[in-house]
Design an enzyme around this catalytic site. Sequence first.
Site, PDB file in Angstrom:
ATOM      1  N   ASP A   1       0.870  -1.155  -0.044  1.00 23.21           N
ATOM      2  CA  ASP A   1      -0.144  -0.008   0.023  1.00 23.21           C
ATOM      3  C   ASP A   1       0.762   1.248  -0.026  1.00 23.21           C
ATOM      4  OD1 ASP A   1      -2.043  -1.650   0.250  1.00 23.21           O
ATOM      5  OD2 ASP A   1      -2.368  -1.542   2.409  1.00 23.21           O
TER       6      ASP A   1
ATOM      7  N   GLU B   1     -11.205   1.384  -4.290  1.00 23.03           N
ATOM      8  CA  GLU B   1     -10.615   1.769  -2.903  1.00 23.03           C
ATOM      9  C   GLU B   1      -9.228   2.778  -3.271  1.00 23.03           C
ATOM     10  OE1 GLU B   1      -9.947  -1.757  -0.908  1.00 23.03           O
ATOM     11  OE2 GLU B   1      -8.592  -2.464  -2.231  1.00 23.03           O
TER      12      GLU B   1
END
Length: 576
Positions: free
Chosen positions: A70, A246
């Site tokens: 991430d 997302e």
Amino acid sequence: MKHTYQCLKKYRIAFLTLMIALFSSVHLSAQQNAPLFSQFVYEGDDQIYKDHPLEEDEFYTPILQGTYPDPAIVRRGDDYFMVHSSFSMWPGIPIFHSNDLVNWTQIGHVLDRKSQLFVQNAGISEGLYAPAIKYNPHNETFYMITTQFAGGIGNMVVTTQDPFEGWSDPYPLNFNGIDPSLFFDDDGKAFVVHNDAPDEGEELYEGHRVIKIWDYDLEENQVIEGTDKIIVDGGVDITEEPIWIEMPHIYKRDDGRYYLSCAEGGTGDWHSQVVFVSDNPRGPYKPADNNPILTQRYLNPDRENRVEWAGHADMVEGPDGELYGVFLAIRPNEENRVTTGRETFILPVDWSGEFPIFVNGLVPLKPKLKMPEGVENKTGQDGFFPNGNFTFTENFESEDLDYRWIGMRGPREDFISVDSNGLTINPFDTNIHDTAPISSLFKRHMHDTFTATATLEYSPQSENDLAGLVNYQRETYHYVFGVTKKDNEHYILLQRTEDGESTIVASTTIDADNPIHLQVRADGDDYRYYFSTNGTDFTNVGGTVSADILSTNMAGGFTGALIGLYATSSNDARPE
């Protein structure tokens, strides 16, 4: 009377002296029973780096090997800062610095205090998710915004004016969902965008999510109530039932328009990056006609040196004026298992047309890239993070341990001490199975093929004591290779835990009077454990075992495997 008082005083002093001596004896005994690690050596040896040696103008991607998922990145002047998810690892949110996107130095962690991090009872894949890092030139402040699924925090933001000097305590944010990101417009206005569930009763299918935007109050560090708006419903084309839109980021271009880039497809084999455009930061947003702009999902699964799951990207201008994007992806081993976790990759981005596209991001990713113009590759030198094949040696000569050493659910300083002899781990009465702070000092697996060797001095006093190495995927999936005691004998044993069920693979008696060298040799999916009492002749324990339980495929979750120096006073592994 005076004589009696003096006698009582002498007796009291004698009693206190005796108590101090007894306490010192008990304390010394406890210290002697604590394992001492004097060296740890990790040697990576992946074939891909042997087959693809670097030329002078090249560097490797992934730029961060192992479980650094991430990624999010920001630039201020010549400084780049990059952050990553850390889940229940402690400290939280590793932060890296670079001046050129090639050579990176870890400068610490964003969340390194107990007033910031509340993961003490969180599973390994819980805790902290998907940070974003942004810089607001209007108030010269950096913001790190994330979701902390622990301690009742939820979405939160911390701030600093200097990432080298530490961050504020969290400001909890009043909205649900995950993966928040900030955007600061040219006029000083601020916005938060994030993933959320559809409005109640509007859910159309499993994995149906939306992207929301809020106005943000910079003085209060809080979203403004009533300003929330759905700007993406489902994804690029809701008729195709896209899942898990997302990690949104908004970018403003010189044309005055706003570009929203998001991950779509879930962080697995359908992962991708997509982009939308609007004339207003609050939408409406129109998807690009060439989505996805990054993915590996359509490619031949039998291709060589596979990279999969590419997505969750963030973009930044490089030192050469060109655009680059960092993103996560995985590299499965020969059994199609993922043990190193989601790693951080980088690619150039071509934004010569209306929409950006990752250069060669839709074809099989290669292990090497050309460096930005004018950059010299110094990875592994002068304090810069290594990549490719490398050796990491830790002699524990400084109290300031390398930032790559981490705790689990609690500070490493709560159970370690370092002196001229090495690293002492003072065992907790929790063990490796517990969803609680454990006395194990971890570093990430960074290769499929590696050797890790630890030198240990330890004399366990009972069967409740154990110290050694652990290969850890999560609290219910791991290997323990350690020294313990049964009756009057010391043993070394290998314990395998799968889905919470533990078995002893093998055990043997050992002479614990001298230092013991513990070693794990990983060769793709095959792991072998060895010990030596002289540092030269190594004996295998348990034959060859599978890395299946160290893989995301079997254990699930969001992290890669870790290797730990482990101790416990609550051992459950009994020699056979």
